[in-house]
Design an enzyme around this catalytic site. Structure first.
Site, PDB file in Angstrom:
ATOM      1  N   SER A  79     -10.054  -1.097   6.769  1.00  0.00           N
ATOM      2  CA  SER A  79      -9.471  -0.902   5.445  1.00  0.00           C
ATOM      3  C   SER A  79      -8.778  -2.115   4.831  1.00  0.00           C
ATOM      4  O   SER A  79      -8.429  -2.080   3.654  1.00  0.00           O
ATOM      5  CB  SER A  79      -8.484   0.253   5.473  1.00  0.00           C
ATOM      6  N   SER A 123      -9.899   1.414   2.771  1.00  0.00           N
ATOM      7  CA  SER A 123      -9.058   2.261   1.950  1.00  0.00           C
ATOM      8  C   SER A 123      -7.986   1.496   1.174  1.00  0.00           C
ATOM      9  O   SER A 123      -7.424   2.039   0.238  1.00  0.00           O
ATOM     10  CB  SER A 123      -8.370   3.302   2.837  1.00  0.00           C
ATOM     11  N   LYS A 132       0.836  -1.208   0.000  1.00  0.00           N
ATOM     12  CA  LYS A 132       0.000   0.000   0.000  1.00  0.00           C
ATOM     13  C   LYS A 132       0.869   1.256   0.000  1.00  0.00           C
ATOM     14  O   LYS A 132       1.867   1.319   0.738  1.00  0.00           O
ATOM     15  CB  LYS A 132      -0.897  -0.031   1.255  1.00  0.00           C
TER      16      LYS A 132
HETATM   17  N1  GLN Z   1     -13.332   3.645   6.423  1.00  0.00           N
HETATM   18  C1  GLN Z   1     -12.709   3.953   7.657  1.00  0.00           C
HETATM   19  C2  GLN Z   1     -12.286   5.397   7.638  1.00  0.00           C
HETATM   20  O1  GLN Z   1     -12.497   6.017   6.672  1.00  0.00           O
HETATM   21  C3  GLN Z   1     -11.549   3.053   7.901  1.00  0.00           C
HETATM   22  C4  GLN Z   1     -10.354   3.415   7.124  1.00  0.00           C
HETATM   23  C5  GLN Z   1      -9.166   2.575   7.471  1.00  0.00           C
HETATM   24  O2  GLN Z   1      -9.286   1.494   8.056  1.00  0.00           O
HETATM   25  N2  GLN Z   1      -7.993   3.095   7.132  1.00  0.00           N
HETATM   26  O3  GLN Z   1     -11.751   5.905   8.557  1.00  0.00           O
END
Ligand code: GLN
Length: 490
Positions: A177, A153, A78
């Site tokens: 994410s 994400s 990532k």
């Molecule tokens: N969707 C969640 C957020 O926007 C989790 C994102 C993540 O786990 N990085 O914060």
């Protein structure tokens, strides 16, 4: 598509070890697949053909090393995890020119284990999102249906694995994410116990919630990856000094699920669940029962507070973590500033996208004098209660099982104008980050109407990733495999 790219990580690794194929050939096959599919998918912010080929040749020159569990295996990382000499953009204009001079701890471990990094994977800007639609490098598409989101994400990491661009990848999970994109893209994703994997070299979002973890096409592949990337690191004070279990080897120690109690949190199985998701998940519960597991209803009564609690804590931590990107210490700098304030304001306004700015503002607000007690302190208290709920539910169970997301992957753009609706997609994933517990998601079937993958989420006790791997592995063996996705060109 070359058959080589559809192999599991374990199978390609064994072929490499037997010298039936060279690391260079495997990298070439992945690069060809990336070229054929990534214009459409945009899973990678940056493919790394030269670096990957050079490394493959160096490995081939030395010959396979039986002590290296990932010798010659192509993976993606990532794009918020530092790889020395390669831009680490976080999907943000503000970091477009940031080139770290060091590897994240987990990257050094994977490279030491013989892995070859073939690309950096796309993500929501600074990992804030559930759909991989906010990156400054454009949206990533779901390999099962390119009109749909891959989840976020870490959508690029999931899409790359599910589209067979590489054998495994690494993502981060602050509130889901890893698990959400794994579920929506039909691959396996693991969010380890907080502290299992070092956060050194990861750009922080919510420091008390962030954990890195692997994606793979099989449970066993993620076990091999997690074993290689875990371990104590004295550069991260939250990294736990506790031996890493031989996850992959332990898989063979369990032949069925007799004696295993699976808790079903009733709040995760209520009306909120889309019927096609519910029906695929229920069938997987029958399979668990068939393997000998005992199912038992449990309750997580505070589930309804997970979304507000998480978003207060995550945004508060984000606003503080992102303060360093000011155009002076880090990040792109605005041209011809009038004065210092103008430099800060314009650098940050030009550099951050809308969702990141929204979160910085909310985070700053909940931490400000006069509001701190009402929001941040209250959220921290509720967080502790949520953890207690999980500990109570896990008291009489070995794992919990439930949905990962209320629906299958949604259409691109469907939720981008409604941040609150987007936040609600995380309802089943956020709590375990608040509680610090591990979770594993594996594909358990395709929705009857949509034909899209559905992932079951297994939640474990602290540092008991082994039970998650064993349960997931046996369930996977008992189910029809779903992939790879048909219809993707290349
Ligand atoms: N969707 C969640 C957020 O926007 C989790 C994102 C993540 O786990 N990085 O914060």
């Amino acid at each position: 598509m070359s058959e080589l790219v559809t192999l599991s990580l374990k199978d390609v690794r064994d072929k490499l070890a037997r010298k039936e194929v060279s690391a260079r050939e495997v990298v070439d096959a992945c690069m060809e697949r990336i070229e054929a599919t990534d214009t459409e998918l945009n899973a990678l912010t940056r493919p790394m053909p030269e670096e990957a080929r050079a490394r493959a040749e160096a490995l081939d020159a030395g010959g396979p090393d039986p002590d290296k569990p990932l010798w010659g295996v192509p993976i993606a990382v990532k794009d918020l995890i530092c790889v020395a000499g390669v831009p680490n953009t976080c999907g943000s204009r503000i970091l477009e020119n940031f080139v770290p001079f060091y590897d994240a701890h987990l990257v050094s471990r994977l490279v030491d284990a013989g892995a070859i990094i073939v690309g950096k994977a796309n993500l929501d800007e600074f990992a804030m999102g559930s759909s991989t639609e906010t990156s400054c490098y454009g949206v990533t598409r779901n390999p099962w249906d390119t009109n749909r989101v891959p989840g976020g994400s870490s959508g690029g990491s999931a899409a790359a694995v599910s589209a067979c661009q590489c054998y495994a990848s690494v993502g981060t999970d602050t509130g889901g994410s890893i698990r959400l994109p794994a579920s929506l893209c039909g691959c396996v994703g693991v969010k380890p116990t907080y502290g299992r994997v070092s956060r050194y070299g990861l750009v922080a979002y919510g420091s008390s919630l962030d954990q890195a973890g692997p994606f793979g096409r099989t449970v066993e592949d993620t076990a091999i990856m997690l074993e290689a990337m875990s371990g104590h690191d004295d550069k991260d004070s939250t990294s736990v000094d506790r031996p890493v279990e031989p996850y992959a080897r332990l898989l063979a120690e369990r032949g069925d699920l007799k004696g295993l109690t699976v808790g079903l949190p009733k709040e995760y199985w209520d009306e909120g669940l889309d019927p096609e998701v519910e029906s695929v998940l229920s069938r997987s519960l029958d399979t668990l029962k068939g393997l000998g597991a005992t199912l038992k209803e449990v309750s997580l009564p505070l589930t309804k507070y997970a979304v507000p609690t998480y978003y207060i804590i995550a945004m508060a931590e984000a606003s503080s973590n992102l303060a360093r990107f000011d155009g002076v210490r880090y990040g792109r700098r605005a041209e011809k500033p009038e004065d210092l304030m103008d430099l800060y304001v314009r650098s940050r306004t030009e550099g951050f996208g809308d969702e990141v700015q929204r979160r910085i503002m909310i985070g700053t607000y909940v931490l400000s004098a006069g509001y701190y007690d009402a929001y941040y302190r209250k959220a921290a208290q509720v967080r502790r209660r949520i953890r207690d709920d999980f500990l109570a539910a896990l008291d009489g169970c070995d794992v919990l099982a439930g949905a990962t997301s209320p629906t299958v992957a949604w259409q691109l753009g469907a939720l981008t104008d409604d941040p609150l609706k987007m936040y609600l997609m995380d309802i089943f994933t956020l709590s375990i980050n608040l509680a610090g517990l591990p979770g594993l998601v594996l594909p358990v079937g395709l929705g009857r109407e949509s034909g899209m993958p559905v992932g079951l989420q297994l939640i474990g006790k602290s540092f008991d990733e082994s039970t998650l791997f064993q349960t997931g592995h046996l369930l996977e063996q008992a189910l029809e495999p779903i992939g790879p996705p048909a219809g993707l060109s290349g």
